[in-house]
Design an enzyme around this catalytic site. Structure first.
Site, PDB file in Angstrom:
ATOM      1  N   ASP A   2       0.848  -1.178   0.000  1.00  0.00           N
ATOM      2  CA  ASP A   2       0.000   0.000   0.000  1.00  0.00           C
ATOM      3  C   ASP A   2       0.894   1.242   0.000  1.00  0.00           C
ATOM      4  OD1 ASP A   2      -2.445   1.556   0.521  1.00  0.00           O
ATOM      5  OD2 ASP A   2      -3.221  -0.317   1.359  1.00  0.00           O
ATOM      6  N   GLU A  47      -6.603   3.878  -5.789  1.00  0.00           N
ATOM      7  CA  GLU A  47      -7.892   3.951  -5.118  1.00  0.00           C
ATOM      8  C   GLU A  47      -8.573   5.217  -5.636  1.00  0.00           C
ATOM      9  OE1 GLU A  47      -9.795   4.021  -0.622  1.00  0.00           O
ATOM     10  OE2 GLU A  47      -8.056   5.246  -1.089  1.00  0.00           O
ATOM     11  N   ASP A  81      -3.132   4.556  -2.211  1.00  0.00           N
ATOM     12  CA  ASP A  81      -4.177   5.084  -1.342  1.00  0.00           C
ATOM     13  C   ASP A  81      -4.567   6.512  -1.722  1.00  0.00           C
ATOM     14  OD1 ASP A  81      -5.662   4.653   1.227  1.00  0.00           O
ATOM     15  OD2 ASP A  81      -4.593   6.490   1.746  1.00  0.00           O
ATOM     16  N   HIS A 136     -11.227  -3.383   3.275  1.00  0.00           N
ATOM     17  CA  HIS A 136     -11.091  -2.983   4.685  1.00  0.00           C
ATOM     18  C   HIS A 136     -11.850  -1.700   5.019  1.00  0.00           C
ATOM     19  CE1 HIS A 136      -8.399  -0.486   2.476  1.00  0.00           C
ATOM     20  NE2 HIS A 136      -8.206   0.269   3.538  1.00  0.00           N
ATOM     21  N   ASP A 137     -12.369  -1.004   4.017  1.00  0.00           N
ATOM     22  CA  ASP A 137     -13.102   0.248   4.254  1.00  0.00           C
ATOM     23  C   ASP A 137     -14.605   0.065   4.167  1.00  0.00           C
ATOM     24  OD1 ASP A 137     -10.860   1.816   4.559  1.00  0.00           O
ATOM     25  OD2 ASP A 137     -10.743   2.334   2.431  1.00  0.00           O
TER      26      ASP A 137
HETATM   27  O1  TEU Z   1      -9.575   5.486   1.942  1.00  0.00           O
HETATM   28  C1  TEU Z   1      -9.872   6.702   1.289  1.00  0.00           C
HETATM   29  C2  TEU Z   1     -11.286   7.006   1.121  1.00  0.00           C
HETATM   30  O2  TEU Z   1     -11.706   7.287   0.008  1.00  0.00           O
HETATM   31  C3  TEU Z   1     -12.210   7.147   2.287  1.00  0.00           C
HETATM   32  O3  TEU Z   1     -13.358   7.804   1.879  1.00  0.00           O
HETATM   33  C4  TEU Z   1     -12.555   5.834   2.825  1.00  0.00           C
HETATM   34  O4  TEU Z   1     -13.305   5.150   1.874  1.00  0.00           O
HETATM   35  C5  TEU Z   1     -13.307   5.883   4.111  1.00  0.00           C
HETATM   36  O5  TEU Z   1     -13.392   4.561   4.478  1.00  0.00           O
HETATM   37  C6  TEU Z   1     -14.664   6.484   4.106  1.00  0.00           C
HETATM   38  O6  TEU Z   1     -15.367   6.143   5.267  1.00  0.00           O
HETATM   39  C7  TEU Z   1      -8.228   5.230   2.129  1.00  0.00           C
HETATM   40  C8  TEU Z   1      -7.990   3.948   2.908  1.00  0.00           C
HETATM   41  O7  TEU Z   1      -8.436   2.848   2.176  1.00  0.00           O
HETATM   42  C9  TEU Z   1      -8.600   4.067   4.252  1.00  0.00           C
HETATM   43  O8  TEU Z   1      -8.485   2.885   4.993  1.00  0.00           O
HETATM   44  C10 TEU Z   1      -7.895   5.192   4.963  1.00  0.00           C
HETATM   45  O9  TEU Z   1      -8.492   5.413   6.207  1.00  0.00           O
HETATM   46  C11 TEU Z   1      -7.895   6.481   4.156  1.00  0.00           C
HETATM   47  O10 TEU Z   1      -7.561   6.274   2.792  1.00  0.00           O
HETATM   48  C12 TEU Z   1      -6.865   7.435   4.683  1.00  0.00           C
HETATM   49  O11 TEU Z   1      -5.584   6.970   4.377  1.00  0.00           O
END
Ligand code: TEU
Ligand code: CA
Length: 587
Positions: free
Chosen positions: A113, A269, A215, A343-344
């Protein structure tokens, strides 16, 4: 419909068209929750090492690890304080080198990542930057000088007050943080920052890693004049973030400086990226990224829940199907990525299938069939192969996630309905996907001998690897079967995708076609019987996959009856050269 042509055997596919990352299935691991090797309750690199045989047995090709770098863990590793060190809880560089070696030894690959929209506020760059305006690192971040008055509106994803500006006394200025206060945004407009990041990427590539998942990469570029956001143009505000003026210059520069020098894969992403912008990231001629993943499936599911209880119909499925077809078309010159959870997001079975014990297993298998027969590289989130579901915490104290915790605080501060918030989090909270991996029936599902950092889902007695390996018809064994099937049929990788029966509110029906084989995939996304209509007569079909014990009898018919959450893949042996030419398709 994709214009992407393809052939029946790998030999026939042009070498320019082929790529290992197109043929791969990506297995995403949340290291904190996968396997703890030393009893501290936190998953670690050695834990992953001890489970490589399991991962290999699945038939997946690439492991993507969520951040493993030094971090104070405000956001579980998405706040990095040293890009060249391993997170203490996860092990050290020796552990990493051993893990990478063992991964490669098994013919698997490793993707890490890359978190470079922001660093941790404990990164030495920021610790320097915040000391004074004349510090050489001050320009590594974004600032709004206090003498200019209140900074312009910038919303934060995580901040408990909702603002992306935090005041720093020593410099009498505000720093920008799209995520938490402990995640200040890096200033990509500064060429020194870009150089540092590119050097760091080379360091990991020179170690031998095979790619990066990037990310929040769509958010890195900023208009440093910080204009007011045009609310008419960007009603959701956040869409503005993915429109940074020099975004594609930076990605092209990264490609030329780093990515193009390695046999690697890159996937961005695509936070806040609309479908009409995706080609800019993945069109090979632009030399930026290989793939981008988006949030539209989650958005559709959250904004229009299925009507099962009332009508038994899932109208949101129609939007979902159209959306997948639209993205497929939009990346015609690039390459799609396909996923339903990570994971999100909550567990995919809970969101797109069913937690109901009657349907859990069959819906899990249906979703596996979907992910592994679509056009594009599938991203599989560890645990979905054993049917892991949302844990649905009752209490805010059960949560660890900064996103949930800070939103809760904000709801409290604003006098909102915290109970309603908790109910919603049961459905969408990120910690649902972060509970420990369920290995066996022993204490803590065999994840740790200590106290797990987050609660284990009590359903592990039924849903765990050891039990499912033994059970012939388990989700796990079905998953392996579909992966093997995908591997045997390059058509499922390189063939075209054509959506059929678009307005069917229960069934998802599509063709995967190449010059030789044609597969018809019929999926029921509801707990009721569905009738799928391909629009042509089914003759000489062979059922090649089915998630029920016995496939239904499909003879000479023009419709397919699907039981609740049933998935069927048919191999068509058409008499005429192409059925589809005569069909009334999307456009
Ligand atoms: O997520 C970025 C993102 O687009 C956020 O909106 C995310 O979807 C969030 O879960 C919304 O509730 C990335 C990572 O995948 C995430 O785990 C991190 O917390 C975030 O970036 C910050 O690095
Ligand atoms: Ca540990």
């Amino acid at each position: 419909m994709s214009k992407h042509t393809s052939k029946n055997t790998l030999e026939q596919i042009e070498t320019t068209e082929r790529a290992w990352w197109k043929e791969a299935v990506i297995y995403q691991i949340y290291p904190r929750s996968f396997k703890d090797s030393n009893g501290d309750g936190i998953g670690d690199l050695t834990g992953i090492l001890t489970k490589l045989d399991y991962i290999q047995s699945l038939g997946v090709d690439v492991i993507w690890l969520n951040p493993i770098f030094l971090s104070p863990n405000d956001d579980n590793g998405y706040d990095i304080s040293d890009y060249y060190e391993i997170m203490k809880e996860f092990g050290n560089m020796e552990d990493f080198d051993r893990l990478l070696h063992e991964i490669h030894k098994r013919g698997l690959r490793l993707v890490l990542d890359l978190v470079v929209n922001h660093s941790s506020d404990e990164h030495p760059w920021f610790e320097e930057a915040r000391k004074s305006r004349t510090n050489p690192y001050y320009t590594y971040y974004h600032w709004w000088p206090a003498e200019q008055g209140e900074p312009p509106l910038r919303p934060s994803y995580f901040d408990e007050d909702g603002t992306a500006w935090a005041y720093n006394k020593q410099t009498d200025s505000y720093y920008l943080h799209y995520f938490s206060r402990k995640q200040p945004d890096l200033n990509w407009e500064n060429p020194d920052v870009r150089r540092e990041i590119f050097d760091m990427m080379k360091f990991w590539f020179d170690k031998g890693i095979d790619g990066f998942r990037m990310d929040s990469i769509s958010l890195i570029a900023k208009d440093v004049s910080f204009p007011e956001i045009n609310i008419k143009q960007f009603p959701g505000l956040f869409e503005f973030y993915a429109k940074g003026q020099h975004l594609h210059d930076y990605l092209h520069e990264m490609n030329r400086a780093v990515l193009s020098h390695y046999d690697c894969m890159s996937v961005g992403e695509g936070s806040a990226v609309p479908v009409e912008d995706v080609a800019k990231f993945v069109d090979p001629d632009r030399e930026e990224l290989n793939m981008l993943y988006h949030f539209d499936a989650a958005r559709i599911r959250n904004t229009s829940l299925p009507d099962f209880p009332d009508t038994g119909i899932d109208y949101s499925l129609i939007s979902l199907k159209k959306m997948f077809a639209e993205w497929d078309k939009a990346v015609d010159r690039g390459w799609p990525s396909i996923y339903l959870g990570n994971h999100d997001q909550p567990r995919m079975i809970s969101r797109f299938g069913s937690d109901d014990p009657r349907f859990r297993s069959v819906s899990a298998k249906m979703l596996a069939t979907f992910l592994l027969t679509m056009r594009g590289t599938p991203y599989w989130f560890a645990g979905d192969e054993i049917g892991m579901c949302n844990i649905c915490f009752e209490n805010i104290d059960d949560y660890n996630d900064i996103d949930t915790k800070n939103r809760y605080k904000r709801t409290e501060k604003e006098g909102g309905d915290t109970q309603a918030f908790l109910e919603e989090q049961k459905q969408i909270g990120r910690d649902n996907a972060r509970t420990p991996f369920q290995w066996d029936k022993s204490a803590n599902a065999g994840f740790t001998t200590g106290k797990p950092w987050i609660k284990v889902n009590p359903d592990y007695q039924t849903f765990n690897v050891t039990s499912e390996e033994k059970e012939k018809d388990s989700i796990l064994n079905y998953f392996k079967k579909v992966i093997a099937f995908r591997k045997e049929n390059p058509n499922l990788v390189y063939g075209t995708f054509t959506l059929l029966d678009i307005n069917n509110p229960r069934a998802f029906l599509y063709l995967r076609e190449s010059e030789g084989d044609r597969f018809l995939v019929a999926l029921n996304f509801t707990p009721l019987v569905a009738i799928a209509l391909p629009g042509f007569l089914l003759e000489e079909v062979e059922v090649v996959l089915c998630n029920y014990k016995k496939p239904i009898d499909i003879d000479v018919k023009d419709e397919i009856t699907l039981r609740p959450f049933e998935a069927i893949v048919l191999k068509l042996r058409p008499k005429t050269e192409s059925y589809i030419d005569s069909l009334d398709l999307l456009e």
